[in-house]
Scaffold this motif. Structure first.
Motif, PDB file in Angstrom:
ATOM      1  N   GLU A 402       0.904  -1.334  -0.115  1.00 51.10           N
ATOM      2  CA  GLU A 402      -0.060   0.103   0.085  1.00 51.10           C
ATOM      3  C   GLU A 402       0.952   1.223  -0.015  1.00 51.10           C
ATOM      4  O   GLU A 402       0.574   2.033  -0.765  1.00 51.10           O
ATOM      5  N   HIS A 405       2.792   1.707  -3.272  1.00 49.68           N
ATOM      6  CA  HIS A 405       1.799   2.088  -4.262  1.00 49.68           C
ATOM      7  C   HIS A 405       1.399   3.579  -3.994  1.00 49.68           C
ATOM      8  O   HIS A 405       1.317   4.183  -5.155  1.00 49.68           O
ATOM      9  N   SER A 411       7.308   2.585  -9.833  1.00 47.83           N
ATOM     10  CA  SER A 411       6.069   1.957 -10.655  1.00 47.83           C
ATOM     11  C   SER A 411       6.544   1.416 -12.030  1.00 47.83           C
ATOM     12  O   SER A 411       5.561   0.894 -12.795  1.00 47.83           O
ATOM     13  N   ASP A 415       4.407  -4.009 -10.685  1.00 50.30           N
ATOM     14  CA  ASP A 415       2.819  -3.891 -11.080  1.00 50.30           C
ATOM     15  C   ASP A 415       1.941  -4.029  -9.626  1.00 50.30           C
ATOM     16  O   ASP A 415       1.799  -5.328  -9.146  1.00 50.30           O
ATOM     17  N   TYR A 416       1.551  -2.993  -9.328  1.00 51.93           N
ATOM     18  CA  TYR A 416       0.877  -2.980  -7.891  1.00 51.93           C
ATOM     19  C   TYR A 416      -0.552  -3.535  -7.885  1.00 51.93           C
ATOM     20  O   TYR A 416      -0.929  -3.984  -7.008  1.00 51.93           O
ATOM     21  N   ASP A 417      -1.274  -3.656  -9.081  1.00 50.06           N
ATOM     22  CA  ASP A 417      -2.479  -4.438  -9.262  1.00 50.06           C
ATOM     23  C   ASP A 417      -2.240  -5.892  -8.902  1.00 50.06           C
ATOM     24  O   ASP A 417      -3.058  -6.539  -7.981  1.00 50.06           O
ATOM     25  N   ALA A 418      -1.146  -6.140  -9.388  1.00 53.17           N
ATOM     26  CA  ALA A 418      -0.997  -7.789  -9.512  1.00 53.17           C
ATOM     27  C   ALA A 418      -0.738  -8.092  -7.877  1.00 53.17           C
ATOM     28  O   ALA A 418      -1.075  -9.173  -7.461  1.00 53.17           O
ATOM     29  N   LYS A 420      -1.401  -6.353  -5.116  1.00 52.57           N
ATOM     30  CA  LYS A 420      -2.523  -6.121  -4.359  1.00 52.57           C
ATOM     31  C   LYS A 420      -3.321  -7.443  -4.413  1.00 52.57           C
ATOM     32  O   LYS A 420      -3.980  -7.701  -3.459  1.00 52.57           O
ATOM     33  N   GLY A 421      -3.566  -8.049  -5.602  1.00 50.56           N
ATOM     34  CA  GLY A 421      -4.308  -9.131  -5.656  1.00 50.56           C
ATOM     35  C   GLY A 421      -3.893 -10.524  -4.571  1.00 50.56           C
ATOM     36  O   GLY A 421      -4.398 -11.520  -4.530  1.00 50.56           O
TER      37      GLY A 421
END
Ligand SMILES: [Mn+2]
Length: 451
Positions: A402, A405, A411, A415-418, A420-421
């Motif tokens: 978090e 990000h 960045s 890959d912060y979306d990956a 966070k998953g």
């Protein structure tokens, strides 16, 4: 204790390295838990054990280099204590086993140091970590407790570190003995792990094995399905199918040499994703161990593990861009934030109390400020006889992901979306103990079961 020749040799080597002055080693005292007679399990200071071997409280060891004279200040228990404690023998008997000629009563310590100071001879001591000894130092040397560590001798720190880092045959035997008990503990962990068992039940089964074998732990065991909490000493979880249990534990032998091993144990089978990430940690550890040998900087062993983790995690879509970029920028530390390992010996983080910057770094290799590398405990060149841990890991730490990000740190690479998953996945770490040799590293813990 080892044979007395071992201690005599260690003290003469130190005298040769120091050249002159008086080195003093403050042994540990009993420490009260909640009232004076209810004490923690006694643990002697490791450097005191190294040079004197006597495993009882309240002693001060002196290596007088100028006069080539080694002795111990200490008082035997009195007749009344014998009634309660039994006959524990005299300090003098143990001093003989350590090859010392004599012991002196504590009451003579003050006069001795007064004379040393008066004759302008240098008194050297190591950094202190127990308040009682800081007060003793104030009494004998007149240094205020708050400032004691500022007066610790750099010359003594460097000499002791160099000596203690290089393990002799008999020390390696001790470490192997500790590892062998760890081996039994991990057999139990793998056999007993199952759905529905609590972390504390599994812990009890494993630690019972250590106690049955007459040893105690070298540090509080980490046994948790929340492997993403690195300093987690709680054991209140219930294990469910699909959990990964990180168990990081070690024991110390009767002579106080430690093991330090980590395994990640699945409850049931690993999922495809768990296995993919496990395999990255496994390869990172194998590549790091393959790189370790005399003359190689431990920093480069760390960077090797970081490179394998960057590559593997890029392959799974968590990183992008060049591998060199991910490693050099420090972006990989979002999942691998600690150092690859540390020396192991009489302390589980061997010699950490003397100051990592003196023990693990040198004039030519300074500690990095980068997140990740900053926590590397040891970076300098390895030498034959060092025993090191090699322990890479991958963790999905919600607070760290978090934070980075929000600041859009690295960045381009992350890959912060990956990532966070993956929050809730936990963590994976593998740790073995290796002996550095000229041609490579021997894995002392190779027979400890792993997934
Ligand atoms: Mn460790």
């Amino acid at each position: 204790m080892f044979e007395k020749e071992v201690y005599i040799k260690r003290r003469s080597e130190l005298k040769r390295a120091l050249g002159r002055g008086v080195a003093v080693f403050f042994g540990n005292h009993e420490v009260a838990i909640n009232y004076p007679s209810n004490t923690y399990r006694f643990r002697q200071d490791s450097s005191f054990l190294y040079y004197f071997g006597i495993d009882r409280p309240g002693l001060v060891g002196v290596i007088d280099v100028d006069k080539d004279n080694d002795f111990v200040f200490g008082d035997d228990i009195d007749d009344e204590d014998v009634i309660w404690m039994g006959d524990i023998g005299t300090i003098y008997d143990e001093a003989l086993k350590s090859g010392l000629c004599c012991i002196k009563p504590l009451s003579e310590m003050y006069g001795y140091f007064r004379d040393v100071i008066k004759s302008k001879r240098e008194v050297m001591f190591l950094p202190q970590y127990r308040f009682k000894n800081m007060i003793v130092i104030e009494e004998v040397l007149g240094i205020k407790p708050q400032t004691v560590n500022g007066y610790a001798s750099l010359k003594l720190i460097r000499a002791v570190a160099e000596q203690r880092l290089k393990k002799s045959e008999e020390e390696i035997e001790q470490i192997k003995k500790a590892i062998n008990i760890s081996k039994g503990m991990y057999e139990i962990a793998f056999d007993k792990v199952r759905e529905g068992i609590t972390e504390s039940q599994l812990l009890a089964e494993c630690e019972a094995y250590a106690i049955e074998n007459g040893v105690w732990l070298s540090f509080p065991t980490i046994l948790t399905k929340r492997g993403d909490i690195l300093h987690n000493t709680r054991h209140d979880g219930v294990l469910n199918r699909g959990d990964l249990v990180v168990m990081d534990s070690g024991v110390e032998t009767e002579l106080h040499y430690a093991s330090d091993i980590t395994r990640t144990i699945p409850v049931g089978n690993m999922s495809r994703l768990q296995k993919d990430i496990y395999d990255i940690v496994d390869s990172a550890q194998r590549s790091a161990i393959a790189k370790a040998k005399e003359g190689v900087r431990f920093l480069d062993v760390h960077l090797e593990s970081a490179r394998v983790i960057a590559e593997g995690m890029k392959g799974l879509g968590f990183f992008r861009g060049s591998i060199d970029g991910i490693v050099e920028s420090g972006a990989y530390a979002v999942v691998y934030l600690h150092g690859v390992g540390h020396p192991l010996g009489l302390d589980v983080h061997d010699l950490e109390g003397l100051g990592e910057d003196y023990v693990g770094y040198s004039d030519s290799i300074k500690r990095s400020n980068k997140f990740g590398l900053r926590y590397l405990r040891f970076a300098k060149q390895l030498k034959e006889g060092y025993v090191m841990t090699v322990e890479p890991g991958i963790y999905f730490i919600s607070a760290l992901i978090e934070k980075w990000h929000n600041h859009q740190r690295f960045s381009d690479f992350v890959d912060y979306d990956a990532l966070k998953g993956m929050i809730g996945f936990g963590g994976i770490r593998l740790e073995d103990d290796v002996l550095i040799k000229r041609e490579g590293a021997e894995v002392l813990s190779k027979d400890v079961r792993r997934f």
